[in-house]
Design a protein around this motif. Structure first.
Motif, mmCIF file in Angstrom:
data_model
loop_
_atom_site.group_PDB
_atom_site.id
_atom_site.type_symbol
_atom_site.label_atom_id
_atom_site.label_comp_id
_atom_site.label_asym_id
_atom_site.label_seq_id
_atom_site.Cartn_x
_atom_site.Cartn_y
_atom_site.Cartn_z
ATOM 1 N N TYR A 173 0.813 -1.208 0.000
ATOM 2 C CA TYR A 173 0.000 0.000 0.000
ATOM 3 C C TYR A 173 0.853 1.267 0.000
ATOM 4 O O TYR A 173 0.312 2.373 0.060
ATOM 5 C CB TYR A 173 -0.911 0.012 1.224
ATOM 6 N N PHE A 174 2.166 1.098 -0.037
ATOM 7 C CA PHE A 174 3.098 2.217 0.069
ATOM 8 C C PHE A 174 4.111 2.165 -1.074
ATOM 9 O O PHE A 174 4.272 1.138 -1.727
ATOM 10 C CB PHE A 174 3.820 2.180 1.418
ATOM 11 N N GLU A 175 4.787 3.271 -1.284
ATOM 12 C CA GLU A 175 5.857 3.272 -2.272
ATOM 13 C C GLU A 175 6.924 2.245 -1.859
ATOM 14 O O GLU A 175 7.165 2.027 -0.673
ATOM 15 C CB GLU A 175 6.489 4.667 -2.374
ATOM 16 N N GLU A 209 12.731 1.908 -4.288
ATOM 17 C CA GLU A 209 12.768 3.242 -4.890
ATOM 18 C C GLU A 209 12.965 4.329 -3.835
ATOM 19 O O GLU A 209 12.519 5.464 -3.984
ATOM 20 C CB GLU A 209 11.481 3.475 -5.686
ATOM 21 N N ALA A 210 13.663 3.986 -2.762
ATOM 22 C CA ALA A 210 13.859 4.916 -1.646
ATOM 23 C C ALA A 210 14.558 6.196 -2.075
ATOM 24 O O ALA A 210 14.351 7.259 -1.472
ATOM 25 C CB ALA A 210 14.661 4.232 -0.534
ATOM 26 N N ASP A 211 15.365 6.128 -3.135
ATOM 27 C CA ASP A 211 16.074 7.325 -3.584
ATOM 28 C C ASP A 211 15.110 8.408 -4.056
ATOM 29 O O ASP A 211 15.459 9.589 -4.101
ATOM 30 C CB ASP A 211 17.059 6.972 -4.693
ATOM 31 N N GLN A 212 13.870 8.026 -4.377
ATOM 32 C CA GLN A 212 12.874 8.984 -4.855
ATOM 33 C C GLN A 212 11.977 9.529 -3.740
ATOM 34 O O GLN A 212 11.217 10.463 -3.978
ATOM 35 C CB GLN A 212 11.985 8.326 -5.915
ATOM 36 N N MET A 230 0.373 -0.805 -4.973
ATOM 37 C CA MET A 230 1.248 -1.120 -6.093
ATOM 38 C C MET A 230 1.619 -2.586 -5.965
ATOM 39 O O MET A 230 1.522 -3.172 -4.880
ATOM 40 C CB MET A 230 2.476 -0.224 -6.125
ATOM 41 N N VAL A 231 2.003 -3.203 -7.084
ATOM 42 C CA VAL A 231 2.293 -4.633 -7.119
ATOM 43 C C VAL A 231 3.743 -4.856 -7.526
ATOM 44 O O VAL A 231 4.227 -4.253 -8.498
ATOM 45 C CB VAL A 231 1.361 -5.371 -8.102
ATOM 46 N N PRO A 242 1.660 0.012 -10.745
ATOM 47 C CA PRO A 242 1.721 0.697 -12.037
ATOM 48 C C PRO A 242 3.165 1.003 -12.416
ATOM 49 O O PRO A 242 4.084 0.669 -11.660
ATOM 50 C CB PRO A 242 0.921 1.972 -11.786
ATOM 51 N N ASP A 243 3.375 1.644 -13.532
ATOM 52 C CA ASP A 243 4.736 1.917 -13.994
ATOM 53 C C ASP A 243 5.487 2.820 -13.031
ATOM 54 O O ASP A 243 6.699 2.719 -12.881
ATOM 55 C CB ASP A 243 4.707 2.553 -15.388
ATOM 56 N N LYS A 244 4.773 3.700 -12.364
ATOM 57 C CA LYS A 244 5.377 4.566 -11.354
ATOM 58 C C LYS A 244 4.308 4.962 -10.349
ATOM 59 O O LYS A 244 3.115 4.948 -10.651
ATOM 60 C CB LYS A 244 6.001 5.815 -11.993
ATOM 61 N N GLY A 245 4.725 5.310 -9.160
ATOM 62 C CA GLY A 245 3.789 5.754 -8.141
ATOM 63 C C GLY A 245 2.823 4.673 -7.701
ATOM 64 O O GLY A 245 3.134 3.479 -7.733
ATOM 65 N N LEU A 246 1.630 5.098 -7.274
ATOM 66 C CA LEU A 246 0.618 4.203 -6.747
ATOM 67 C C LEU A 246 -0.696 4.394 -7.491
ATOM 68 O O LEU A 246 -0.970 5.473 -8.019
ATOM 69 C CB LEU A 246 0.385 4.485 -5.251
ATOM 70 N N ASN A 247 -1.499 3.352 -7.537
ATOM 71 C CA ASN A 247 -2.876 3.469 -8.008
ATOM 72 C C ASN A 247 -3.736 3.789 -6.789
ATOM 73 O O ASN A 247 -3.879 2.955 -5.888
ATOM 74 C CB ASN A 247 -3.326 2.157 -8.663
ATOM 75 N N CYS A 248 -4.312 4.983 -6.748
ATOM 76 C CA CYS A 248 -5.093 5.429 -5.588
ATOM 77 C C CYS A 248 -6.559 5.661 -5.942
ATOM 78 O O CYS A 248 -7.228 6.523 -5.358
ATOM 79 C CB CYS A 248 -4.482 6.695 -4.989
#
Length: 410
Positions: free
Chosen positions: A286-288, A292-295, A381-382, A395-401
């Protein structure tokens, strides 16, 4: 939250950095002295079937406290963490809650499965900022707030909707479920989740109840093979997912399109234990992602603080969830102090502040969530295990909310 970190390699919960409280501060409520702010973390740790089950949650809260204390504490006071082991039993849960009620301003990072009896929790009025709320009774308690809240007859089914859409051409999803039946509440939660999946389009080939660690997974693997199931979910500890995947390979299971797991599998221990046997496993969050912690500064801060607290502590969904409970507590304290001053810190005022938090994003780790109204987090995200690593699948980036990710189950 970008504060200087203090190195610490024990699990004591103590920080070498001492806040310097003003002499005017007073003891205002249970767990609040002129120099200290005591919080309790209740978690199932000493568990026979799975030793150290929710130790990561304890580590997450203590790492958060050390991090805050290194920056001067909260409300001019040092945060002190008390740990109470609920031991995966109803009595253990009740005893742990009683101790927290007697000693602490709030419970933070609560991670207990046998949590259906909440009478003592509600009666003492202690704010409960929970990491996990497996039962409906706990999730709806008037003094419980959680980033992963779940209201009655509501299920977070975003990942399951994606599986149906993404793998429609592969006949997903005719499922086999291995449900967690360690406690009646755990089984009820698993059954409620499966009911939601069936409502949105899944079909059921077989389902089984697991009451602990199994010695033989061959019957389950054969049931999957004989049914031709395209979807399999193990709703228990990640070790049982590993055991089933290993046996499925031995039995030659080849029909499964989606091997599904959630937070419990999002840990380096899953990759290390499963090896090549868990290749292709889907794991949602449910989280990033940590990868990808650098982002995301909030994730970097969490990982750095956790490793400074205890280098061997696992960076996983349970330690992160407990850390997020700490962030929620910190925001509620800051709101209370802003409204009433540092000597206005009481359980009642803290609960009022929690009810006023409506856009909490866990330091940028997820989308804004209405904590005060106990709304579910719609974001997900998966990940998929590829080449022995967790790799973003959707998704390709971020989260589906999308708010439609939360479904009312009839």
């Amino acid at each position: 939250m970008l504060l200087a970190l203090t190195a610490c390699t024990t699990r004591s919960g103590e920080s070498p950095s001492e806040p310097s409280p003003s002499v005017s501060l007073r003891a205002t409520d249970t767990g609040v002295t002129p120099t200290e702010l005591r919080i309790g973390v209740v978690a199932d740790v000493n568990v026979a079937v799975r030793p150290g089950l929710f130790q990561p949650a304890v580590d997450g809260v203590r790492a958060w406290a050390d991090h805050v204390n290194a920056g001067g504490g909260l409300a001019g006071r040092k945060v002190v963490v008390d740990f109470y082991d609920s031991r995966l039993t109803a009595d253990g849960w009740q005893n742990a809650v009683l101790q927290a009620c007697e000693n602490d301003l709030a419970m933070v990072g609560t991670s207990a499965i046998a949590d259906s009896n909440i009478a003592k929790l509600a009666d003492c009025g202690i704010p409960d900022l929970a990491n996990l709320t497996p039962t409906e009774e706990h999730s709806t308690a008037p003094n419980t707030f959680s980033m992963l809240a779940q209201r009655p007859h509501r299920q977070i089914l975003g990942p399951e909707k994606w599986y149906l859409s993404e793998f429609k051409d592969k006949n997903c999803c005719d499922g086999v479920w291995l449900d967690n039946a360690a406690t009646p509440s755990a089984l009820a939660q698993a059954q409620g989740f499966r009911k939601g999946q069936l409502q949105i389009g899944f079909t059921e080939a077989r389902s089984f109840s697991l009451f602990g660690l199994e010695s033989d997974y061959a019957p389950f693997a054969l049931a999957i093979k004989n049914s031709g199931a395209t979807y399999v979910r193990v709703g228990t500890d990640y070790n049982q997912t590993v055991a089933l995947r290993r046996e499925a390979k031995i039995q030659g299971v080849d029909s499964v399109v989606v091997w599904d797991c959630s937070l419990q599998c999002y840990t380096p221990d899953f990759l290390r234990t499963g090896g090549s046997d868990v290749e292709g496993q889907y794991v949602y969050n449910y989280f990033e992602p940590f990868e990808e912690a650098d982002q995301y500064p909030g994730i970097r801060t969490f990982i750095s603080a956790l490793k400074n607290y205890y280098p061997k502590a696992p960076v996983n969904g349970f330690s992160q969830g407990a850390w997020i409970s700490g962030l929620m507590f910190g925001e509620a304290v800051e709101r209370t102090v802003a409204a009433r001053g540092p000597d206005g810190l009481t359980r009642a005022n803290l609960l009022e502040s929690l009810r006023g938090i409506h856009d909490f994003d866990a330091d940028g780790m997820t989308g804004p969530v209405d904590i005060g109204n106990k709304a579910e987090v719609p974001c997900f995200m998966v990940m998929q295990v590829r080449g022995g690593k967790f790799v973003r699948a959707y998704p390709d980036k971020g989260l589906n909310c999308d708010p439609a990710n939360v479904v009312t189950v009839e």
